[in-house]
Scaffold this active site. Structure first.
Site, PDB file in Angstrom:
ATOM      1  N   SER A   1     -44.943 -30.398  33.439  1.00 41.22           N
ATOM      2  CA  SER A   1     -43.796 -30.690  34.302  1.00 41.22           C
ATOM      3  C   SER A   1     -42.542 -30.003  33.766  1.00 41.22           C
ATOM      4  CB  SER A   1     -43.630 -32.206  34.429  1.00 41.22           C
ATOM      5  OG  SER A   1     -42.748 -32.545  35.474  1.00 41.22           O
TER       6      SER A   1
ATOM      7  N   ASP B   1     -49.653 -33.503  44.300  1.00 42.47           N
ATOM      8  CA  ASP B   1     -48.508 -33.681  43.402  1.00 42.47           C
ATOM      9  C   ASP B   1     -47.247 -33.817  44.265  1.00 42.47           C
ATOM     10  OD1 ASP B   1     -46.433 -33.491  41.558  1.00 42.47           O
ATOM     11  OD2 ASP B   1     -47.511 -32.067  40.288  1.00 42.47           O
TER      12      ASP B   1
ATOM     13  N   HIS C   1     -49.431 -36.046  39.932  1.00 42.35           N
ATOM     14  CA  HIS C   1     -48.638 -35.192  39.050  1.00 42.35           C
ATOM     15  C   HIS C   1     -49.217 -35.036  37.647  1.00 42.35           C
ATOM     16  CE1 HIS C   1     -45.214 -33.032  37.592  1.00 42.35           C
ATOM     17  NE2 HIS C   1     -44.790 -34.015  36.817  1.00 42.35           N
TER      18      HIS C   1
END
Length: 269
Positions: A107, A214, A244
Site C-alpha cells: 500500500s 481492492d 486490500h
C-alpha cells in the site's frame, strides 16, 4: 511464529522502531515497508513465511506510525521515509554483509518501496509490491479539494474477507483510526508524481500482487503505475475477490506461494 527482536535507529525525524525476525544462517535479507496508519507488527505471519524460506527480516515503523517518533500519520516528505528505510537496510547489511536484499512494500509502503527502487535500485535484488499506492490513485486529490478533511477512518472490512483481520485492526492501539492529514495527502500527491516521472527500475525483478476487489487502492490505477515502474517487465498476480491486504486474505496461502516461488526464481541459490 519466529522470535521477534526490537531495536531503535536514528531516523530523519527522530527514533525509528525496527522489528527484526532473525534467521541463524540467512540466504537473503527481506525488508518490509508497511502501509498507511498501521505498523510493522502486523506483518508477523509474512515474516514467518520469509524466515522459513531462509530470510532474515527487518521492518521499521515509519515516522509517525507504530512505536516510531513523530506526530501520528504526519508525513511531510516521503523522501525522508525512503531515507529511513535505507538506514534500516544499511543496518541489516552491516549485520549480514554480502546477502541479496529484497524489498516488500504494501500500500503506502508500495509507494515508498517504488521510490526506494528508483533511488537505490542497484542495492536491491528484487522488489515486491502488494496493493501499491502507485500510478493513478485518486484519493489525495479528492480529499485535498475539500475545505476540511473528513474524519472517515479506513474501514476494517475493506482489508480482507476474513472478519478476524478487520476486528484485530479495529482493536489495535498502534493503528491510527482518525482522519488523514492534509500535509500527508499533499506528500502522497507529490510522491506519486515523482515516481511517475522518475523512470523505470532498469530490469530489477518485480512482483506485483493485488486483489481485484481492492476498494482502498483500486486495481486499474496501480496497474498503470506498475507498468511504468517496471518498464512492462514484471510478474503480476491478481487474486479474484481479494481485498486490500492480500497477505491477510482468505487466499493468503496462494499469495505466500506466489511470493516464495518468485524469490526462488530471481535470487541466487
Amino acid at each position: 511464529m519466529p522470535h521477534v527482536r526490537e531495536h531503535v535507529l536514528d531516523g530523519t525525524h527522530g527514533t525509528l522502531a525496527v522489528r527484526q525476525w532473525p534467521h541463524p544462517a540467512p540466504r537473503c535479507l527481506a525488508l518490509l515497508a508497511h502501509g498507511y496508519g498501521e505498523h510493522a507488527g502486523r506483518y508477523g505471519e509474512l515474516a514467518a513465511r520469509l524466515t522459513g524460506h531462509g530470510a532474515a527480516v527487518y521492518a521499521p515503523d515509519h515516522a509517525g506510525h507504530g512505536r516510531s517518533a513523530g506526530e501520528r500519520v504526519l508525513i511531510e516528505d516521503f523522501e525522508d521515509v525512503v531515507t529511513d528505510v535505507h538506514t534500516v537496510a544499511d543496518s541489516a547489511r552491516a549485520a549480514h554483509p554480502g546477502l541479496p536484499l529484497v524489498l516488500v512494500g504494501h500500500s503506502m509502503g508500495g509507494l515508498i518501496a517504488a521510490r526506494y527502487a528508483q533511488r537505490y535500485g542497484d542495492e536491491l535484488s528484487a522488489l515486491v509490491l502488494s496493493g501499491p499506492v502507485i500510478g493513478a490513485w485518486e484519493l489525495p486529490g479528492r480529499l485535498l479539494a475539500l475545505e476540511e478533511i473528513p474524519d472517515v477512518p479506513v474501514s476494517p472490512s475493506a482489508l480482507s474477507r476474513d472478519p478476524a483481520v478487520g476486528a484485530a485492526y479495529a482493536a489495535d492501539p498502534l493503528v491510527w483510526h482518525g482522519p488523514m492529514k492534509r500535509p500527508t495527502l499533499e506528500a502522497f500527491a507529490r510522491t506519486l508524481d515523482t515516481v511517475d516521472r522518475s523512470g523505470d527500475v532498469h530490469g530489477l525483478p518485480l512482483l506485483w500482487l493485488h486483489g481485484d476487489d481492492d476498494r482502498l487502492v483500486p486495481l486499474p490505477g496501480s496497474r498503470a503505475g506498475v507498468e511504468r515502474l517496471s518498464g512492462g517487465r514484471h510478474t503480476g498476480r491478481i487474486f479474484p475477490g481479494a481485498r486490500h491486504e492480500v497477505f491477510h486474505e482468505t487466499c493468503k496461502e496462494e499469495v505466500f506461494a506466489e511470493l516464495l516461488a518468485f524469490l526462488d526464481r530471481v535470487l541466487p541459490r
